[in-house]
Design a protein around this motif. Structure first.
Motif, PDB file in Angstrom:
ATOM      1  N   THR A  62       3.568  -9.484  -6.974  1.00 24.29           N
ATOM      2  CA  THR A  62       3.513  -8.118  -6.125  1.00 24.29           C
ATOM      3  C   THR A  62       3.581  -8.466  -4.640  1.00 24.29           C
ATOM      4  OG1 THR A  62       1.322  -7.742  -6.224  1.00 24.29           O
ATOM      5  CG2 THR A  62       2.318  -7.114  -8.209  1.00 24.29           C
ATOM      6  N   ILE A  63       3.841  -7.522  -3.977  1.00 18.28           N
ATOM      7  CA  ILE A  63       3.810  -7.579  -2.465  1.00 18.28           C
ATOM      8  C   ILE A  63       2.708  -7.781  -1.828  1.00 18.28           C
ATOM      9  CG2 ILE A  63       6.077  -6.348  -1.769  1.00 18.28           C
ATOM     10  CD1 ILE A  63       4.512  -3.748  -1.731  1.00 18.28           C
ATOM     11  N   GLY A  64       1.470  -7.698  -2.778  1.00 15.66           N
ATOM     12  CA  GLY A  64       0.299  -7.801  -2.398  1.00 15.66           C
ATOM     13  C   GLY A  64      -0.471  -9.256  -2.754  1.00 15.66           C
ATOM     14  N   GLY A  65       0.456  -9.876  -3.504  1.00 16.56           N
ATOM     15  CA  GLY A  65       0.192 -11.271  -3.653  1.00 16.56           C
ATOM     16  C   GLY A  65      -0.471 -11.444  -5.141  1.00 16.56           C
ATOM     17  N   ILE A  66      -0.483 -10.377  -5.922  1.00 17.39           N
ATOM     18  CA  ILE A  66      -0.702 -10.856  -7.422  1.00 17.39           C
ATOM     19  C   ILE A  66       0.250 -11.316  -8.269  1.00 17.39           C
ATOM     20  CG2 ILE A  66      -1.817  -9.491  -9.486  1.00 17.39           C
ATOM     21  CD1 ILE A  66      -2.673  -7.223  -7.412  1.00 17.39           C
ATOM     22  N   HIS A  67      -0.138 -12.339  -9.043  1.00 17.03           N
ATOM     23  CA  HIS A  67       0.655 -12.971  -9.818  1.00 17.03           C
ATOM     24  C   HIS A  67       0.474 -12.614 -11.256  1.00 17.03           C
ATOM     25  CE1 HIS A  67       2.150 -16.564  -7.268  1.00 17.03           C
ATOM     26  NE2 HIS A  67       0.975 -16.001  -6.300  1.00 17.03           N
TER      27      HIS A  67
END
Length: 107
Positions: A62-67
């Motif tokens: 995600t753009i928040g860095g969640i894989h």
């Protein structure tokens, strides 16, 4: 003549071409289009194509860095499974296309 007097003197008031006055403005608009607007349109088209191509089981960031891995797909959201078996519901537009290259290289 003094240098200030030279700068204060205006351009001759001849009957110059009105097209000649607009050529710099037209060139600025053309350069702005090719270096700013056109690449942005191409990037948004690629982003939309990437979003439409995502399927269940694809790994995303995600753009928040969640894989995570896509578990379910609906019209405007994904349910992704993250480490530990937890599930998160995210908007489709929260998926980063830039990380797709990194994930594909890791496979």
């Amino acid at each position: 003549m003094n240098l200030i007097n030279i700068f204060l003197m205006g351009a001759p008031q001849g009957g110059g071409s009105s097209l000649g006055q607009f050529i710099p403005l037209i060139l600025i608009i053309v350069v702005f289009y090719f270096f700013m607007i056109r690449p942005q349109l191409k990037k948004s088209k690629d982003q939309k194509k990437y979003m439409e191509g995502l399927q269940k089981g694809d790994k995303i960031v995600t753009i928040g860095g969640i894989h995570g891995k896509i578990a379910e797909i609906s019209d405007t959201t994904f349910i992704i499974e993250v480490e530990g078996g937890n599930r998160l519901k995210i908007q489709k537009n929260a998926v980063s296309m830039d990380s797709a290259v990194t994930l594909n290289q890791q496979k």
